[in-house]
Write a protein that holds these residues in place. Structure first.
Motif, PDB file in Angstrom:
ATOM      1  N   VAL A  96      -2.724  10.086   2.693  1.00 19.70           N
ATOM      2  CA  VAL A  96      -2.699   9.790   4.133  1.00 19.70           C
ATOM      3  C   VAL A  96      -2.656   8.270   4.312  1.00 19.70           C
ATOM      4  O   VAL A  96      -3.581   7.563   3.921  1.00 19.70           O
ATOM      5  N   ASP A  97      -1.565   7.810   4.894  1.00 27.94           N
ATOM      6  CA  ASP A  97      -1.313   6.374   5.003  1.00 27.94           C
ATOM      7  C   ASP A  97      -1.868   5.820   6.316  1.00 27.94           C
ATOM      8  O   ASP A  97      -1.826   6.498   7.343  1.00 27.94           O
ATOM      9  N   ASP A  98      -2.373   4.618   6.262  1.00 28.45           N
ATOM     10  CA  ASP A  98      -2.811   3.896   7.468  1.00 28.45           C
ATOM     11  C   ASP A  98      -3.862   4.642   8.283  1.00 28.45           C
ATOM     12  O   ASP A  98      -3.694   4.835   9.495  1.00 28.45           O
ATOM     13  N   VAL A  99      -4.956   5.015   7.640  1.00 26.13           N
ATOM     14  CA  VAL A  99      -5.986   5.796   8.342  1.00 26.13           C
ATOM     15  C   VAL A  99      -6.689   5.012   9.440  1.00 26.13           C
ATOM     16  O   VAL A  99      -7.433   5.590  10.234  1.00 26.13           O
ATOM     17  N   LYS A 144       0.833  -1.214   0.000  1.00 17.08           N
ATOM     18  CA  LYS A 144       0.000   0.000   0.000  1.00 17.08           C
ATOM     19  C   LYS A 144       0.860   1.255   0.000  1.00 17.08           C
ATOM     20  O   LYS A 144       0.671   2.160  -0.809  1.00 17.08           O
ATOM     21  N   THR A 145       1.809   1.294   0.922  1.00 19.19           N
ATOM     22  CA  THR A 145       2.674   2.472   1.010  1.00 19.19           C
ATOM     23  C   THR A 145       3.476   2.640  -0.287  1.00 19.19           C
ATOM     24  O   THR A 145       3.625   3.750  -0.796  1.00 19.19           O
ATOM     25  N   HIS A 146       3.936   1.537  -0.809  1.00 16.82           N
ATOM     26  CA  HIS A 146       4.681   1.580  -2.073  1.00 16.82           C
ATOM     27  C   HIS A 146       3.833   2.237  -3.167  1.00 16.82           C
ATOM     28  O   HIS A 146       4.285   3.153  -3.855  1.00 16.82           O
TER      29      HIS A 146
HETATM   30 MG    MG Z   1       2.353   0.946   4.788  1.00 12.67          MG
END
Ligand code: MG
Ligand code: ADP
Length: 467
Positions: free
Chosen positions: A232-235, A176-178
């Motif tokens: 916005v990562d990991d909400v 996801k972050t990638h």
């Molecule tokens: Mg991540």
């Protein structure tokens, strides 16, 4: 001593990997602990997640005893003093919008559209810069992530125009972050003038809390509402954080109304995020929601091959298959295992083989499954899959119903074991090694275009590895 450790590691790491470690500064050393300073949180995290084991090994090698390694972030010149604009990028005057390709880089205070007296807000977190390594080019696709990847590309090509918000969810270490960084990088590549901001939810929360405590909420708003693409990562971490959710709700509305792109990730779909305000949840569901699943074996192998290539590791195929078939749910762990194996092999100066992998990763593999794949097992499974007799694989028959499974079995022997072409030929009824080579090439080529063959191979490999 640090020089020696660096030298030691340099031998085993590709240049690309080494460049992460080179700027690291030794801070202190005791009998049992080595404290290292990274330049920023991004690099600290990167090093911790990718190179800690290698570092530990190298340190033990040079110092003779194992040391605990503690990574710290060296405080950069903080732009705290009112007249210290250390920022490399022109900082816009008060009230003026930044007009240059502006990637807000937290932590070094660069290019934030703000007055100096609230620079601490801009420096609140320090890991929000885009990682240049996380691009679409380095992202391997397979059935588990194809849809998310395609949607991410579409969003990156037309920010604010197609899916807004774009919400990705999936388990830890699945990319996801990638993908978020890849979107940000692609947007900036296409539109250097756009303002792209990537933040983790913790960072976002910290900034909000700080701005409330210090009465700088207005500055916070200006910063966040002046963005073209907000990631916005990991909400899921916003769960239960009422004031953060409140502020985010307004940020969301402002950006969305202005057709600015919002991209969110979470470990679960919006409806399963607990203690999330309904109005926020429903907004998260406005655009497109895609999930990322755990990759199948074929994709895992492809990811390892890709990584080996990027990092200039030379690792035999059977070793990659071996690792990929044992680590099946987290790509970070998968990649970490490969790095660890390569480091281990070079430390003890032995070639990378499946035996060595079993040794190097004995703590990583869940059930310590180290049984070797044999050609007998491959023949047995291929024969039963195609409902033919094992003897047929040895025989001279050339009908397609026999020859095809035979070629597949040869190919699998080549991929999954470390036997040579002549040995394989011998094992298959005394055939010539060129016959084996031909079979391997043929299957290799066909599997690229023939989806069905691809899934047959995956199924077969899975069965073989389970034996
Ligand atoms: Mg991540
Ligand atoms: P998540 O954010 O979902 O927890 P990450 O994006 O941090 O996962 O991915 C973990 C690691 O795995 C990263 O190093 C990332 O580059 C790598 N990775 C994940 N998916 C892929 C993929 N499809 N192709 C290549 N590398 C991947």
């Amino acid at each position: 001593v640090w020089e020696q450790i660096l030298d030691n590691m340099k031998e085993q790491l590709a240049a690309s990997a080494f460049k992460w470690l080179n700027p690291v500064k030794p801070l202190s050393l005791t009998d049992s602990e080595l404290v290292l300073g990274a330049q920023n949180a991004m690099s600290k995290e990167w090093i911790t997640s990718h190179y800690l084991t290698i570092l530990e090994d190298a340190v033990a090698d040079v110092l003779g005893t194992p040391h605990k390694i503690v990574m710290k972030v060296i405080e950069a010149e903080k732009p705290e003093e009112p007249e210290a604009p250390a920022a490399p990028v022109r900082r816009p005057a008060k009230g003026e919008n930044p007009d240059q390709g502006t990637l807000f880089q937290e932590g070094n205070g660069a290019s934030a559209p703000a007055e100096t007296n609230d620079m601490h807000i801009m420096a609140a977190g320090d890991s929000s810069s885009l990682n240049p390594k996380y691009t679409f080019d380095t992202f391997v696709t397979g059935s588990s992530n194809r849809f998310a990847h395609a949607a991410a590309m579409a969003v990156a090509e037309s920010p604010g125009k197609v899916y807004n918000p774009f919400f990705m969810y999936g388990g830890v270490g699945l990319g996801k972050t990638h993908l978020m960084h890849a979107i940000g990088n692609r947007v900036l590549q296409n539109h250097p003038e756009m303002r792209v901001l990537y933040v983790s939810s913790e960072q976002f929360t910290n900034e909000i809390i700080r701005s409330i405590q210090e009465g700088t909420a207005e500055k916070f708003r200006q910063k966040y509402r002046n963005i073209d693409v907000l990631l916005v990562d990991d909400v899921q971490f916003l769960s239960g954080k009422t004031s953060t959710q409140e502020e985010f709700f307004h940020t969301f509305n402002t950006l969305h109304d202005a057709q600015k792109q919002i991209i969110l990730s979470s470990d679960r779909p919006p409806r399963e995020v607990e203690r999330l305000e309904d109005r926020l949840r429903s907004r998260f569901e406005w655009g497109l929601i895609t999930d990322i699943q755990a990759p199948d074996l074929e994709t895992r192998i492809a990811i390892l091959k890709n990584k080996a290539q990027l990092d200039h590791f030379s690792v035999p195929n059977d070793v990659m298959v071996y690792i990929a078939s044992r680590i099946d749910s987290n790509i970070r762990e998968l990649e970490g295992a490969l790095t660890r194996v390569v480091a281990y092999a070079s430390l003890i100066k032995r070639p990378v083989t499946t035996d060595l992998v079993a040794e190097a990763l004995k703590d990583v593999f869940p059930n310590n499954k180290t049984k070797e794949v044999t050609m007998e097992v491959i023949q047995e499974i291929v024969a039963s899959y195609f409902k033919i007799k094992i003897d047929d694989l040895h025989a001279k028959k050339r009908t397609r119903s026999i020859a095809y499974p035979r070629q597949i079995a040869m190919y699998l022997c080549r991929e999954l074991t470390d036997t040579s072409l002549p040995q394989i030929g011998n094992f298959f009824g005394g055939r010539d090694h060129t016959t084996v080579l031909h079979a391997c090439d043929k299957i290799n080529k066909e599997k690229e275009s023939d989806k069905k063959l691809g899934s047959i191979l995956t199924e077969l490999i899975e069965r073989i590895q389970k034996m």
